[in-house]
Write a protein that holds these residues in place. Structure first.
Motif, PDB file in Angstrom:
ATOM      1  N   VAL A   1      21.259  10.107  17.718  1.00  0.00           N
ATOM      2  CA  VAL A   1      22.114  10.027  18.998  1.00  0.00           C
ATOM      3  C   VAL A   1      21.728  11.036  19.938  1.00  0.00           C
ATOM      4  CG1 VAL A   1      24.032   9.422  17.423  1.00  0.00           C
ATOM      5  CG2 VAL A   1      23.616  11.792  17.876  1.00  0.00           C
ATOM      6  N   GLU A   2      20.899  12.048  19.678  1.00  0.00           N
ATOM      7  CA  GLU A   2      20.375  13.117  20.598  1.00  0.00           C
ATOM      8  C   GLU A   2      19.019  12.463  21.216  1.00  0.00           C
ATOM      9  OE1 GLU A   2      19.867  17.031  18.995  1.00  0.00           O
ATOM     10  OE2 GLU A   2      22.009  16.951  18.468  1.00  0.00           O
ATOM     11  N   ALA A   3      18.907  12.319  22.558  1.00  0.00           N
ATOM     12  CA  ALA A   3      18.041  11.886  23.402  1.00  0.00           C
ATOM     13  C   ALA A   3      16.573  12.245  22.860  1.00  0.00           C
ATOM     14  CB  ALA A   3      18.189  12.010  24.762  1.00  0.00           C
ATOM     15  N   PRO A   4      16.270  13.525  22.833  1.00  0.00           N
ATOM     16  CA  PRO A   4      14.984  14.105  22.627  1.00  0.00           C
ATOM     17  C   PRO A   4      14.459  13.382  21.325  1.00  0.00           C
ATOM     18  CG  PRO A   4      15.984  15.897  23.264  1.00  0.00           C
ATOM     19  CD  PRO A   4      17.259  14.730  23.035  1.00  0.00           C
ATOM     20  N   MET A   5      15.339  13.464  20.162  1.00  0.00           N
ATOM     21  CA  MET A   5      14.712  12.665  18.886  1.00  0.00           C
ATOM     22  C   MET A   5      14.714  11.279  18.942  1.00  0.00           C
ATOM     23  SD  MET A   5      13.447  12.908  15.873  1.00  0.00           S
ATOM     24  CE  MET A   5      13.585  14.669  15.488  1.00  0.00           C
ATOM     25  N   ARG A   6      15.462  10.792  19.604  1.00  0.00           N
ATOM     26  CA  ARG A   6      15.711   9.231  19.753  1.00  0.00           C
ATOM     27  C   ARG A   6      14.317   8.827  20.533  1.00  0.00           C
ATOM     28  NH1 ARG A   6      20.149   8.890  21.943  1.00  0.00           N
ATOM     29  NH2 ARG A   6      19.666   8.581  24.122  1.00  0.00           N
ATOM     30  N   VAL A   7      13.984   9.486  21.720  1.00  0.00           N
ATOM     31  CA  VAL A   7      12.694   8.986  22.228  1.00  0.00           C
ATOM     32  C   VAL A   7      11.330   9.143  21.658  1.00  0.00           C
ATOM     33  CG1 VAL A   7      11.183  10.025  24.403  1.00  0.00           C
ATOM     34  CG2 VAL A   7      13.838   9.687  24.640  1.00  0.00           C
ATOM     35  N   SER A   8      11.580  10.415  20.714  1.00  0.00           N
ATOM     36  CA  SER A   8      10.320  10.442  19.688  1.00  0.00           C
ATOM     37  C   SER A   8      10.364   9.486  18.964  1.00  0.00           C
ATOM     38  CB  SER A   8      10.488  12.113  19.207  1.00  0.00           C
ATOM     39  OG  SER A   8       9.746  12.036  18.130  1.00  0.00           O
ATOM     40  N   GLN A   9      11.531   8.912  18.052  1.00  0.00           N
ATOM     41  CA  GLN A   9      11.454   8.044  17.057  1.00  0.00           C
ATOM     42  C   GLN A   9      11.057   6.776  17.718  1.00  0.00           C
ATOM     43  OE1 GLN A   9      15.609   8.776  16.092  1.00  0.00           O
ATOM     44  NE2 GLN A   9      14.880   8.502  14.002  1.00  0.00           N
ATOM     45  N   ARG A  10      11.449   6.330  18.987  1.00  0.00           N
ATOM     46  CA  ARG A  10      10.969   5.071  19.277  1.00  0.00           C
ATOM     47  C   ARG A  10       9.545   4.688  19.687  1.00  0.00           C
ATOM     48  NH1 ARG A  10      16.224   3.785  23.137  1.00  0.00           N
ATOM     49  NH2 ARG A  10      17.604   3.452  21.781  1.00  0.00           N
TER      50      ARG A  10
ATOM     51  N   ARG B   1       9.987   0.159   8.439  1.00  0.00           N
ATOM     52  CA  ARG B   1      11.252  -0.239   7.768  1.00  0.00           C
ATOM     53  C   ARG B   1      12.315   0.714   8.144  1.00  0.00           C
ATOM     54  NH1 ARG B   1       8.269  -3.858   7.128  1.00  0.00           N
ATOM     55  NH2 ARG B   1       7.209  -4.367   5.328  1.00  0.00           N
ATOM     56  N   ARG B   2      13.191   0.195   8.836  1.00  0.00           N
ATOM     57  CA  ARG B   2      14.357   1.107   9.380  1.00  0.00           C
ATOM     58  C   ARG B   2      15.556   1.174   8.364  1.00  0.00           C
ATOM     59  NH1 ARG B   2      13.262   2.664  14.854  1.00  0.00           N
ATOM     60  NH2 ARG B   2      14.683   4.451  14.197  1.00  0.00           N
TER      61      ARG B   2
ATOM     62  N   VAL C   1      11.642   4.800   8.037  1.00  0.00           N
ATOM     63  CA  VAL C   1      12.265   5.857   9.076  1.00  0.00           C
ATOM     64  C   VAL C   1      13.807   5.425   9.303  1.00  0.00           C
ATOM     65  CG1 VAL C   1      11.459   4.684  11.020  1.00  0.00           C
ATOM     66  CG2 VAL C   1      12.105   6.853  11.483  1.00  0.00           C
ATOM     67  N   VAL C   2      14.561   6.735   9.652  1.00  0.00           N
ATOM     68  CA  VAL C   2      15.865   6.807   9.753  1.00  0.00           C
ATOM     69  C   VAL C   2      16.291   5.900  10.944  1.00  0.00           C
ATOM     70  CG1 VAL C   2      16.346   8.828  10.666  1.00  0.00           C
ATOM     71  CG2 VAL C   2      18.227   7.839   9.419  1.00  0.00           C
ATOM     72  N   ALA C   3      17.432   5.272  11.411  1.00  0.00           N
ATOM     73  CA  ALA C   3      17.673   4.675  12.232  1.00  0.00           C
ATOM     74  C   ALA C   3      17.623   5.755  13.694  1.00  0.00           C
ATOM     75  CB  ALA C   3      19.092   3.984  12.513  1.00  0.00           C
TER      76      ALA C   3
ATOM     77  N   GLY D   1       0.763  -1.117   0.014  1.00  0.00           N
ATOM     78  CA  GLY D   1      -0.047  -0.129   0.013  1.00  0.00           C
ATOM     79  C   GLY D   1       0.885   1.129  -0.047  1.00  0.00           C
ATOM     80  N   ALA D   2       0.349   2.327   0.426  1.00  0.00           N
ATOM     81  CA  ALA D   2       1.065   3.695   0.570  1.00  0.00           C
ATOM     82  C   ALA D   2       2.156   3.596   1.296  1.00  0.00           C
ATOM     83  CB  ALA D   2       0.080   4.813   0.803  1.00  0.00           C
ATOM     84  N   GLN D   3       3.324   4.384   1.215  1.00  0.00           N
ATOM     85  CA  GLN D   3       4.566   3.942   1.858  1.00  0.00           C
ATOM     86  C   GLN D   3       4.621   5.627   2.672  1.00  0.00           C
ATOM     87  OE1 GLN D   3       6.532   0.966   1.812  1.00  0.00           O
ATOM     88  NE2 GLN D   3       4.538   0.577   1.177  1.00  0.00           N
ATOM     89  N   LEU D   4       4.636   5.651   3.931  1.00  0.00           N
ATOM     90  CA  LEU D   4       5.118   6.806   4.419  1.00  0.00           C
ATOM     91  C   LEU D   4       6.650   6.811   4.695  1.00  0.00           C
ATOM     92  CD1 LEU D   4       2.753   6.819   7.743  1.00  0.00           C
ATOM     93  CD2 LEU D   4       2.485   8.234   5.430  1.00  0.00           C
TER      94      LEU D   4
END
Length: 359
Positions: free
Chosen positions: A166-175, A189-190, A161-163, A66-69
C-alpha cells in the motif's frame, strides 16, 4: 508389445508420451524374450525422444521447475507460516529466499521501524537456516537490478512475491522489479495474505469498493474465509547457493538512514534540539517481531480476550531512561497507565493494533 510401440510412434496425437509410460515399457521388456527386446528397442527410443515429450519438458521448466526465488520485501512477508510464496515454491523446486535492501525504500524508515525490520529479518534468517538448511540471500541495491542478477546466478525460472504494497515507495519498487524479471524470462508468482477471497473490489476492480461501511461489512462477510496455512514441511536448498552480503548491524542501518535524512533534520540532530518522536510501547512492538512471537500473541489475544492480553502485555509506555526525555506521546501514555491497568484506558482494538500490527 510391438503393437504398443508402433501405436505410440505412428499416432502420437492420440497417446502423448510420458516418462512414466516409457519407464514402464522399459521395465516390462526386461522380462520379455531377447528377440522381442531387440525388436521393440527402436520404439522405446522413439518414445523417449519424441518431439512432444521434449516440448513437455520445456513447458515444465518454463512453468517453474527450476530454482524458485522467494523475494522477501519486508512488506508483511517476513514469516514462514501462512506464506503463499514459500508454500508454492516448496512444491516447485529448490528455494532461494532473497531480501534486497533498497536504500531508497528501506533507509527512509524511522529508527523504530528499522529495528523491527532488522529483528524480523534476523529471526527469519535463523529459522530458515536451523529448520530447513536454507540460506537467506541478502543483497543491496535497487530490486529491479538485483533480482534479475540473482535469478541468472542460480538459474531461477520463477519468483514468488507478495502483492503490491500500500505504500508507494515499495509498490513502485515491486512493479519495476517484476517488470525486469519478466523481461529476463522469469515467471512471476504473486500471492497475498488476504483473510477472505473473492472480494469484488480486489485487484483491478477496486473501483467497486462499497461506498459505505455497512455495505462493505455485509459484502466482506459474504466472501470466503481463508484458513491460515502452516509453515512448509520442507524447503529444498539450492546447491550452490548465491552468495549473500549478510545482514549488517541495525545501528549501521540507523546511522546510514540518519545521514540520508533531510538537511533540516540532520541540522536539528546535530544541535541536539530535535525532540524525541518515539512512539509508546515500542519495546512491545519490537518483541513481537521475533520468531513466532506475533503468532503466539495472537493466540493469547483470541483465547484470553482483549482485556487480559492488554493487561499482561502493556505495563510501561516508555523505554528505560537513557538519559534523554521521553517523547510527549510516550509521556502521555505513561500518565494514563499510572491510574490502573491498560485495559481500563485502551480503546477496544488498541492492544492488538499496538502489539501485533507493527510486526
Amino acid at each position: 508389445v510391438h503393437c504398443i510401440g508402433l501405436f505410440m510412434v505412428t499416432a502420437p496425437h492420440l497417446v502423448r508420451p510420458r516418462p512414466r509410460l516409457a519407464n514402464w515399457l522399459s521395465s516390462f521388456l526386461l522380462l520379455a524374450p531377447s528377440r522381442a527386446l531387440v525388436a521393440v528397442r527402436p520404439f522405446i527410443h522413439a518414445v523417449q525422444h519424441h518431439p512432444l515429450r521434449q516440448r513437455s519438458s520445456a513447458a515444465a521448466a518454463a512453468d517453474g521447475a527450476g530454482a524458485q526465488l522467494v523475494w522477501l520485501t519486508g512488506a508483511e512477508d517476513l514469516r514462514l507460516s501462512d506464506h503463499g510464496g514459500f508454500e508454492a515454491a516448496s512444491a516447485a523446486g529448490a528455494v532461494v529466499p532473497v531480501f534486497v535492501l533498497d536504500p531508497a525504500v528501506h533507509l527512509s524508515y524511522p529508527p523504530p521501524r528499522l529495528r523491527r525490520l532488522h529483528r524480523a529479518l534476523s529471526s527469519l534468517e535463523a529459522a530458515l537456516s536451523e529448520e530447513y538448511g536454507v540460506t537467506l540471500v541478502v543483497r543491496r541495491g535497487g530490486a529491479s537490478a538485483v533480482l534479475p542478477q540473482v535469478a541468472q546466478e542460480c538459474g531461477a525460472t520463477a519468483c514468488h512475491v507478495v502483492a503490491d504494497d500500500v505504500e508507494a515507495p515499495m509498490r513502485v519498487s515491486q512493479r519495476a522489479a517484476c517488470a525486469a524479471l519478466a523481461d529476463s524470462g522469469v515467471a512471476l508468482r504473486r500471492w497475498d495474505g488476504a483473510l477472505r477471497s473473492g472480494c469484488p473490489w480486489s485487484g483491478a476492480a477496486a473501483a467497486s469498493l462499497p461506498p459505505t461501511f455497512p455495505e462493505y461489512a455485509s459484502a466482506a462477510r459474504a466472501c470466503t474465509l481463508v484458513a491460515a496455512a502452516g509453515a512448509p514441511k520442507a524447503l529444498t536448498p539450492l546447491e550452490p547457493c548465491p552468495t549473500s552480503e549478510g545482514l549488517p548491524g541495525v545501528e549501521a542501518w540507523i546511522a546510514e538512514a540518519a545521514a540520508a535524512a533531510a538537511p533540516a533534520v540532520r541540522d536539528a540532530a546535530a544541535r541536539g534540539s530535535a525532540a524525541s518522536t518515539e512512539q509508546p510501547f515500542e519495546e512491545v512492538a519490537l518483541a513481537m517481531c521475533g520468531r513466532g512471537a506475533a503468532s503466539a500473541a495472537l493466540r493469547t489475544y483470541v483465547v484470553d480476550g482483549a482485556a487480559a492480553f492488554a493487561d499482561a502485555t502493556f505495563s510501561r509506555a516508555c523505554p528505560p531512561s537513557g538519559g534523554g526525555s521521553p517523547s510527549l506521546h510516550c509521556a502521555g501514555h505513561e500518565r494514563l497507565l499510572a491510574g490502573g491497568p491498560a485495559s481500563r484506558v485502551f480503546a477496544l482494538r488498541e492492544a492488538a493494533t499496538r502489539a501485533i500490527g507493527p510486526a
